[in-house]
Scaffold this motif. Structure first.
Motif, PDB file in Angstrom:
ATOM      1  N   ALA A  18       0.850  -1.205  -0.091  1.00 41.31           N
ATOM      2  CA  ALA A  18       0.105  -0.145  -0.272  1.00 41.31           C
ATOM      3  C   ALA A  18       0.807   1.307   0.204  1.00 41.31           C
ATOM      4  CB  ALA A  18      -1.004  -0.068   1.251  1.00 41.31           C
ATOM      5  N   ASN A  19       2.044   1.190   0.720  1.00 42.98           N
ATOM      6  CA  ASN A  19       2.782   2.620   0.938  1.00 42.98           C
ATOM      7  C   ASN A  19       3.583   2.613  -0.293  1.00 42.98           C
ATOM      8  OD1 ASN A  19       2.226   2.985   3.590  1.00 42.98           O
ATOM      9  ND2 ASN A  19       3.609   1.804   4.319  1.00 42.98           N
ATOM     10  N   ILE A  20       4.085   1.608  -1.152  1.00 43.56           N
ATOM     11  CA  ILE A  20       4.612   1.728  -2.256  1.00 43.56           C
ATOM     12  C   ILE A  20       3.683   2.365  -3.296  1.00 43.56           C
ATOM     13  CG2 ILE A  20       5.597   0.327  -4.392  1.00 43.56           C
ATOM     14  CD1 ILE A  20       6.717  -1.704  -2.027  1.00 43.56           C
ATOM     15  N   MET A  21       2.497   1.810  -3.433  1.00 49.29           N
ATOM     16  CA  MET A  21       1.638   2.214  -4.478  1.00 49.29           C
ATOM     17  C   MET A  21       1.301   3.764  -4.060  1.00 49.29           C
ATOM     18  SD  MET A  21      -1.068  -0.998  -4.448  1.00 49.29           S
ATOM     19  CE  MET A  21      -2.075  -0.267  -5.783  1.00 49.29           C
ATOM     20  N   VAL A  22       1.008   4.131  -2.814  1.00 47.84           N
ATOM     21  CA  VAL A  22       0.776   5.395  -2.689  1.00 47.84           C
ATOM     22  C   VAL A  22       2.012   6.585  -3.272  1.00 47.84           C
ATOM     23  CG1 VAL A  22       0.456   7.280  -0.819  1.00 47.84           C
ATOM     24  CG2 VAL A  22      -0.691   5.079  -0.780  1.00 47.84           C
ATOM     25  N   GLY A  23       3.267   5.871  -2.650  1.00 49.65           N
ATOM     26  CA  GLY A  23       4.297   6.699  -3.168  1.00 49.65           C
ATOM     27  C   GLY A  23       4.700   6.945  -4.529  1.00 49.65           C
ATOM     28  N   LEU A  24       4.189   5.680  -5.317  1.00 47.69           N
ATOM     29  CA  LEU A  24       4.538   5.593  -6.714  1.00 47.69           C
ATOM     30  C   LEU A  24       3.672   6.364  -7.537  1.00 47.69           C
ATOM     31  CD1 LEU A  24       5.754   2.098  -7.433  1.00 47.69           C
ATOM     32  CD2 LEU A  24       7.193   4.064  -7.610  1.00 47.69           C
ATOM     33  N   GLU A  25       2.304   6.546  -6.978  1.00 46.14           N
ATOM     34  CA  GLU A  25       1.299   7.305  -7.536  1.00 46.14           C
ATOM     35  C   GLU A  25       1.551   8.802  -7.640  1.00 46.14           C
ATOM     36  OE1 GLU A  25      -3.481   7.530  -7.248  1.00 46.14           O
ATOM     37  OE2 GLU A  25      -2.474   7.996  -5.341  1.00 46.14           O
ATOM     38  N   LYS A  51       4.588  11.640 -15.472  1.00 47.52           N
ATOM     39  CA  LYS A  51       3.843  11.509 -16.598  1.00 47.52           C
ATOM     40  C   LYS A  51       4.487  10.603 -17.531  1.00 47.52           C
ATOM     41  CE  LYS A  51       0.731  15.546 -15.943  1.00 47.52           C
ATOM     42  NZ  LYS A  51       1.197  15.880 -14.678  1.00 47.52           N
ATOM     43  N   PRO A  52       4.972   9.416 -17.187  1.00 46.31           N
ATOM     44  CA  PRO A  52       5.714   8.580 -18.098  1.00 46.31           C
ATOM     45  C   PRO A  52       5.063   8.026 -19.194  1.00 46.31           C
ATOM     46  CG  PRO A  52       5.218   7.440 -15.927  1.00 46.31           C
ATOM     47  CD  PRO A  52       4.641   8.972 -15.820  1.00 46.31           C
ATOM     48  N   ASP A  53       5.543   7.766 -20.295  1.00 46.55           N
ATOM     49  CA  ASP A  53       4.753   7.083 -21.549  1.00 46.55           C
ATOM     50  C   ASP A  53       4.467   5.758 -21.362  1.00 46.55           C
ATOM     51  OD1 ASP A  53       4.580   9.390 -23.017  1.00 46.55           O
ATOM     52  OD2 ASP A  53       6.748   9.107 -23.563  1.00 46.55           O
ATOM     53  N   MET A  54       5.503   4.985 -20.273  1.00 42.61           N
ATOM     54  CA  MET A  54       5.262   3.699 -20.070  1.00 42.61           C
ATOM     55  C   MET A  54       6.068   3.357 -18.923  1.00 42.61           C
ATOM     56  SD  MET A  54       6.371   0.202 -22.086  1.00 42.61           S
ATOM     57  CE  MET A  54       4.894   0.062 -23.207  1.00 42.61           C
ATOM     58  N   VAL A  55       5.323   2.398 -18.040  1.00 39.76           N
ATOM     59  CA  VAL A  55       6.098   2.081 -16.837  1.00 39.76           C
ATOM     60  C   VAL A  55       6.687   0.663 -16.962  1.00 39.76           C
ATOM     61  CG1 VAL A  55       5.899   1.468 -14.310  1.00 39.76           C
ATOM     62  CG2 VAL A  55       5.099   3.535 -15.154  1.00 39.76           C
ATOM     63  N   MET A  56       8.035   0.439 -16.462  1.00 46.06           N
ATOM     64  CA  MET A  56       8.592  -0.950 -16.626  1.00 46.06           C
ATOM     65  C   MET A  56       8.731  -1.599 -15.439  1.00 46.06           C
ATOM     66  SD  MET A  56      11.946  -2.444 -18.542  1.00 46.06           S
ATOM     67  CE  MET A  56      11.384  -2.019 -19.927  1.00 46.06           C
ATOM     68  N   VAL A  57       8.326  -2.508 -15.084  1.00 48.61           N
ATOM     69  CA  VAL A  57       8.398  -3.344 -13.910  1.00 48.61           C
ATOM     70  C   VAL A  57       9.369  -4.619 -14.029  1.00 48.61           C
ATOM     71  CG1 VAL A  57       6.393  -2.532 -12.793  1.00 48.61           C
ATOM     72  CG2 VAL A  57       6.287  -4.707 -13.970  1.00 48.61           C
ATOM     73  N   VAL A  58      10.063  -5.075 -13.192  1.00 48.93           N
ATOM     74  CA  VAL A  58      11.123  -6.225 -13.144  1.00 48.93           C
ATOM     75  C   VAL A  58      10.612  -7.088 -12.159  1.00 48.93           C
ATOM     76  CG1 VAL A  58      13.570  -6.690 -13.184  1.00 48.93           C
ATOM     77  CG2 VAL A  58      12.611  -4.496 -13.970  1.00 48.93           C
ATOM     78  N   GLY A  59      10.700  -8.432 -12.602  1.00 43.84           N
ATOM     79  CA  GLY A  59      10.816  -9.559 -11.742  1.00 43.84           C
ATOM     80  C   GLY A  59       9.282  -9.878 -10.977  1.00 43.84           C
ATOM     81  N   ASP A  60       9.525 -10.199  -9.703  1.00 42.32           N
ATOM     82  CA  ASP A  60       8.346 -10.887  -9.144  1.00 42.32           C
ATOM     83  C   ASP A  60       8.147 -10.622  -7.782  1.00 42.32           C
ATOM     84  OD1 ASP A  60      10.338 -12.337  -7.975  1.00 42.32           O
ATOM     85  OD2 ASP A  60       9.810 -14.234  -9.194  1.00 42.32           O
ATOM     86  N   ALA A 100       0.410   1.928 -12.235  1.00 41.04           N
ATOM     87  CA  ALA A 100       0.385   2.367 -13.454  1.00 41.04           C
ATOM     88  C   ALA A 100      -1.070   1.979 -14.035  1.00 41.04           C
ATOM     89  CB  ALA A 100       1.527   1.778 -14.159  1.00 41.04           C
ATOM     90  N   ASN A 101      -1.391   0.757 -13.897  1.00 37.81           N
ATOM     91  CA  ASN A 101      -2.631   0.198 -14.580  1.00 37.81           C
ATOM     92  C   ASN A 101      -3.872   1.222 -14.033  1.00 37.81           C
ATOM     93  OD1 ASN A 101      -5.541  -1.586 -13.749  1.00 37.81           O
ATOM     94  ND2 ASN A 101      -4.454  -1.914 -15.881  1.00 37.81           N
ATOM     95  N   LYS A 102      -3.974   1.786 -12.782  1.00 35.58           N
ATOM     96  CA  LYS A 102      -4.935   2.645 -12.374  1.00 35.58           C
ATOM     97  C   LYS A 102      -4.960   4.016 -12.767  1.00 35.58           C
ATOM     98  CE  LYS A 102      -7.034  -0.573  -9.880  1.00 35.58           C
ATOM     99  NZ  LYS A 102      -8.468  -1.079 -10.468  1.00 35.58           N
ATOM    100  N   LEU A 103      -3.703   4.432 -13.276  1.00 37.84           N
ATOM    101  CA  LEU A 103      -3.297   5.646 -14.071  1.00 37.84           C
ATOM    102  C   LEU A 103      -3.453   5.760 -15.466  1.00 37.84           C
ATOM    103  CD1 LEU A 103      -0.540   6.869 -11.613  1.00 37.84           C
ATOM    104  CD2 LEU A 103      -2.797   8.051 -11.582  1.00 37.84           C
ATOM    105  N   HIS A 104      -3.681   4.473 -16.016  1.00 40.87           N
ATOM    106  CA  HIS A 104      -3.888   4.310 -17.462  1.00 40.87           C
ATOM    107  C   HIS A 104      -2.626   4.478 -18.095  1.00 40.87           C
ATOM    108  CE1 HIS A 104      -8.123   4.312 -16.662  1.00 40.87           C
ATOM    109  NE2 HIS A 104      -7.998   5.495 -16.062  1.00 40.87           N
ATOM    110  N   ILE A 105      -1.540   3.977 -17.593  1.00 33.80           N
ATOM    111  CA  ILE A 105      -0.272   4.303 -17.973  1.00 33.80           C
ATOM    112  C   ILE A 105       0.428   2.846 -18.509  1.00 33.80           C
ATOM    113  CG2 ILE A 105       2.384   4.543 -17.772  1.00 33.80           C
ATOM    114  CD1 ILE A 105       1.397   6.569 -15.457  1.00 33.80           C
TER     115      ILE A 105
END
Length: 304
Positions: A14-21, A28-37, A48-53
């Motif tokens: 939850a804290n990661i999501m709030v901070g990243l939002e 305002k990135p054109d794309m967000v790259m996530v790595v691993g699992d 990113a999905n919730k922000l339509h990125i």
């Protein structure tokens, strides 16, 4: 970066999501790259999905088939909302096809972990970790054990110590040990037995260059971890993985990795096979050539 402190997995996510939002809304990135699992992978993807990125997932499609592993849930959720899949091995491609993903969104690029090894080979070789630990090339075993199923229960820890005692009858054993494991060994009254193991070299968790040099020059590896299965396959070093499954099957079908049950008799047979020269030689999987990052950058230039 986000100053996310300790807490339950839910609290950290939850804290990661709030901070990243906040960061994503600012940049305002054109794309967000996530790595691993890991948890931050899934948290960043959902944000990113919730922000339509649009989302790119590096190491997409890997599956262990074990939904009891938190990492497996992270992989599945992340891939369900990913727009661009960067795939490290054939199993990733096969899983995504079975899950109904579109091939035009999938890119078999290779393994960026191998890129890092290739790029920093000179620095890895310069590490003096062998001298610091009084080790000879091919004259020691490297062990990494950290999963709760192994180190959080007294009977399993006793089995682990028995394995250490067996291995050190023939070779030195290097064990970069997690603080939680040390705490549990003391908690379960096993510290004296651990200290009595001759030939055991215990260290704190190591830096990247030192650890990679240990992988390169180990006679073989004992692990319950993930990434080291790939690194040992690239180095063609035998690896015995004490798990019932792996999300990296190419390390088994092509490489030098093998899944082994945590049974001392079975492990002794496998270790003897390695020391006698009868273990498989393995080969490096396709596109694990140090150029995966170049391929990814080329694809991103085309789609962005």
């Amino acid at each position: 970066f986000l100053n996310v402190g300790q807490g339950s997995p839910t609290e950290q996510i939850a804290n990661i999501m709030v901070g990243l939002e906040a960061e994503m809304m600012k940049e305002k990135p054109d794309m967000v790259m996530v790595v691993g699992d890991v948890n931050s992978t899934m948290a960043a993807a959902i944000t990113a999905n919730k922000l339509h990125i649009p989302i790119a997932h590096l190491e997409s499609g890997l599956r262990s088939g074990d939904r009891g592993m938190p990492e497996e849930i992270n992989r599945i959720i992340t891939d369900r909302i990913t727009n661009c899949f960067f795939i490290t091995e054939q199993s990733g491609w096969d899983h995504l096809i079975r899950e109904g993903q579109e091939e035009e969104k999938m890119h078999f690029v290779g393994n960026t972990m191998i890129d890092t090894i290739v790029a920093f080979e000179e620095e890895i070789e310069k590490s003096n970790v062998l001298e610091q630990c009084s080790l000879e090339k091919d004259g020691f075993v490297l062990m990494t054990m950290h999963r709760p199923a192994t180190v959080d229960h007294p009977k399993e820890l006793e089995k682990l110590l028995s394995l250490m005692e067996m291995v050190t009858q023939k070779l030195n054993l290097v064990f970069p040990i997690h603080p939680r494991t040390v705490k549990n060994i003391e908690k379960f009254g096993l510290k004296g037995r651990l200290n009595d193991i001759a030939g055991l070299v215990m260290t704190e968790p190591m830096g990247y260059f030192s650890f990679q040099k240990l992988i390169k020059y180990a006679r073989f590896i004992l692990t319950d971890s993930g990434g080291i299965q790939e690194e040992s396959t690239f180095r063609k070093v035998p690896c015995l993985t004490l798990r019932p499954n792996t999300e990296r099957p190419s390390t088994i079908t092509l490489g030098t990795n093998e899944l082994v049950t945590f049974d001392l008799g079975v492990l002794k047979e496998k270790i003897d096979q390695i020391l006698d020269g009868g273990f498989k030689q393995g080969e490096v999987p396709p596109k694990w050539d140090g150029r995966a990052t170049e391929r990814i950058v080329g694809i991103l230039k085309d789609i962005l």
